[in-house]
Design a protein around this motif. Structure first.
Motif, PDB file in Angstrom:
ATOM      1  N   SER A 237       3.144  -1.712   4.831  1.00  0.00           N
ATOM      2  CA  SER A 237       3.012  -2.473   6.077  1.00  0.00           C
ATOM      3  C   SER A 237       1.868  -1.943   6.933  1.00  0.00           C
ATOM      4  O   SER A 237       1.118  -2.720   7.534  1.00  0.00           O
ATOM      5  N   ALA A 238       1.728  -0.623   6.985  1.00  0.00           N
ATOM      6  CA  ALA A 238       0.635  -0.025   7.745  1.00  0.00           C
ATOM      7  C   ALA A 238      -0.706  -0.364   7.118  1.00  0.00           C
ATOM      8  O   ALA A 238      -1.697  -0.622   7.819  1.00  0.00           O
ATOM      9  N   VAL A 239      -0.751  -0.379   5.791  1.00  0.00           N
ATOM     10  CA  VAL A 239      -1.988  -0.738   5.099  1.00  0.00           C
ATOM     11  C   VAL A 239      -2.378  -2.175   5.414  1.00  0.00           C
ATOM     12  O   VAL A 239      -3.544  -2.474   5.694  1.00  0.00           O
TER      13      VAL A 239
ATOM     14  N   THR B  71     -11.223   8.882   3.894  1.00  0.00           N
ATOM     15  CA  THR B  71     -10.263   9.037   2.799  1.00  0.00           C
ATOM     16  C   THR B  71      -8.875   8.605   3.259  1.00  0.00           C
ATOM     17  O   THR B  71      -8.463   8.914   4.376  1.00  0.00           O
ATOM     18  N   TRP B  72      -8.188   7.889   2.385  1.00  0.00           N
ATOM     19  CA  TRP B  72      -6.805   7.509   2.645  1.00  0.00           C
ATOM     20  C   TRP B  72      -5.867   8.625   2.179  1.00  0.00           C
ATOM     21  O   TRP B  72      -6.088   9.229   1.127  1.00  0.00           O
ATOM     22  N   TYR B  73      -4.815   8.860   2.932  1.00  0.00           N
ATOM     23  CA  TYR B  73      -3.746   9.764   2.526  1.00  0.00           C
ATOM     24  C   TYR B  73      -2.446   8.969   2.568  1.00  0.00           C
ATOM     25  O   TYR B  73      -1.939   8.639   3.641  1.00  0.00           O
ATOM     26  N   ALA B  74      -1.930   8.627   1.378  1.00  0.00           N
ATOM     27  CA  ALA B  74      -0.753   7.769   1.255  1.00  0.00           C
ATOM     28  C   ALA B  74       0.450   8.608   0.865  1.00  0.00           C
ATOM     29  O   ALA B  74       0.362   9.502   0.014  1.00  0.00           O
ATOM     30  N   ILE B  75       1.594   8.314   1.451  1.00  0.00           N
ATOM     31  CA  ILE B  75       2.760   9.172   1.271  1.00  0.00           C
ATOM     32  C   ILE B  75       3.397   9.034  -0.104  1.00  0.00           C
ATOM     33  O   ILE B  75       4.122   9.910  -0.542  1.00  0.00           O
ATOM     34  N   GLY B  76       3.136   7.961  -0.836  1.00  0.00           N
ATOM     35  CA  GLY B  76       3.747   7.777  -2.148  1.00  0.00           C
ATOM     36  C   GLY B  76       3.030   6.719  -2.951  1.00  0.00           C
ATOM     37  O   GLY B  76       2.072   6.094  -2.492  1.00  0.00           O
ATOM     38  N   GLU B  77       3.516   6.489  -4.167  1.00  0.00           N
ATOM     39  CA  GLU B  77       2.823   5.593  -5.086  1.00  0.00           C
ATOM     40  C   GLU B  77       2.863   4.135  -4.637  1.00  0.00           C
ATOM     41  O   GLU B  77       1.929   3.381  -4.908  1.00  0.00           O
ATOM     42  N   VAL B  78       3.916   3.736  -3.951  1.00  0.00           N
ATOM     43  CA  VAL B  78       3.993   2.349  -3.482  1.00  0.00           C
ATOM     44  C   VAL B  78       2.919   2.084  -2.425  1.00  0.00           C
ATOM     45  O   VAL B  78       2.203   1.075  -2.467  1.00  0.00           O
ATOM     46  N   THR B  79       2.783   3.010  -1.480  1.00  0.00           N
ATOM     47  CA  THR B  79       1.745   2.875  -0.464  1.00  0.00           C
ATOM     48  C   THR B  79       0.360   3.026  -1.089  1.00  0.00           C
ATOM     49  O   THR B  79      -0.592   2.337  -0.696  1.00  0.00           O
ATOM     50  N   GLU B  80       0.236   3.897  -2.074  1.00  0.00           N
ATOM     51  CA  GLU B  80      -1.040   4.064  -2.774  1.00  0.00           C
ATOM     52  C   GLU B  80      -1.482   2.748  -3.421  1.00  0.00           C
ATOM     53  O   GLU B  80      -2.655   2.360  -3.332  1.00  0.00           O
TER      54      GLU B  80
ATOM     55  N   ALA C 191      -0.733  -0.231  -2.501  1.00  0.00           N
ATOM     56  CA  ALA C 191      -1.143  -1.147  -1.436  1.00  0.00           C
ATOM     57  C   ALA C 191      -2.573  -0.846  -0.980  1.00  0.00           C
ATOM     58  O   ALA C 191      -3.358  -1.764  -0.720  1.00  0.00           O
ATOM     59  N   VAL C 192      -2.909   0.445  -0.891  1.00  0.00           N
ATOM     60  CA  VAL C 192      -4.271   0.835  -0.495  1.00  0.00           C
ATOM     61  C   VAL C 192      -5.274   0.379  -1.541  1.00  0.00           C
ATOM     62  O   VAL C 192      -6.317  -0.211  -1.219  1.00  0.00           O
TER      63      VAL C 192
END
Length: 228
Positions: free
Chosen positions: A173-175, A188-197, A199-200
């Motif tokens: 959602s943030a992405v 650089t993006w820092y994503a908390i997990g693979e699902v957010t990754e 999305a990025v």
């Protein structure tokens, strides 16, 4: 928004909850100036519970916990990760299942291996949660307990984004909220997990870093090590 002194590197933390003093101090010690720019807000739906007898309760976000006030505490609970587990236990639930990998996919996969035939499962979730994993269970009911609302960046924030070196994002959602402004971001993006990754990577070709453990503390350690 003001930029930091040259000795500090500007980063955005986009989560809804504020960082703890310890988390912020760890980032500052790495030479990072953290700007809290929440991109989404959540609101409880106050929808009635769809069933009144069930064997398992599935919770994939601590945001759902305030909606569970009237849920019996003797139900077996499956929690997606440590923070959600802590939030559930703080209000009297006992968590019987938590996956090693903190994702909804892993949670439902593990749950499918332990539910008994005839067990009824209730999934308390946000309106944007992935429901594909529910198909692994024979008798699961859906309960949307909160909704997620994105917001637009202000003109000042869009201008500031040009100088931001890292974005800490905790959800797809943030992405999505950032997507209209990606031409202004070059870090650089820092994503908390693979699902957010995932999305990025769907919207950006910039570098993405993901911690081995999908927690906020692990994400902070990851960015701290990169910038130290």
């Amino acid at each position: 928004m003001k930029f930091s002194p040259r000795s500090m590197r500007d980063v955005w933390y986009t989560g809804t909850k504020r960082l703890t003093a310890t988390q912020r101090a760890r980032l500052t010690a790495s030479g990072l100036s953290v700007h809290h720019v929440p991109l989404i807000e959540t609101r409880l739906t106050h929808r009635e519970i769809p069933i009144h007898r069930f064997d398992w309760l599935v919770v994939t976000s601590q945001t759902a916990v305030p909606a569970l006030r009237d849920v019996p505490r003797d139900v077996k609970v499956a929690a997606v990760g440590e923070k959600t587990k802590q939030a559930l236990e703080a209000v009297g639930f006992s968590v019987a299942l938590m996956p090693d990998t903190f994702t909804g996919e892993a949670l439902f996969r593990d749950l499918a291996s332990v539910v008994d035939e005839g067990d009824i499962v209730l999934f308390a979730r946000g309106d944007l949660a992935n429901t594909d994993h529910m198909q692994q269970l024979a008798n699961v009911h859906d309960w949307v307990v909160y909704e997620t609302i994105g917001r637009e960046l202000t003109g000042t924030e869009v201008e500031a984004l040009e100088g931001i070196e890292a974005l800490l994002v905790l959800s797809p959602s943030a992405v999505r909220a950032l997507t209209p402004y990606l031409e202004h971001f070059h870090g650089t993006w820092y994503a908390i997990g693979e699902v957010t990754e995932r999305a990025v990577r769907e919207v950006s070709t910039l570098p993405v870093r993901v911690p081995e453990c999908y927690t906020m503390d692990a994400l902070i350690q990851c960015i701290g090590e990169d910038f130290s």
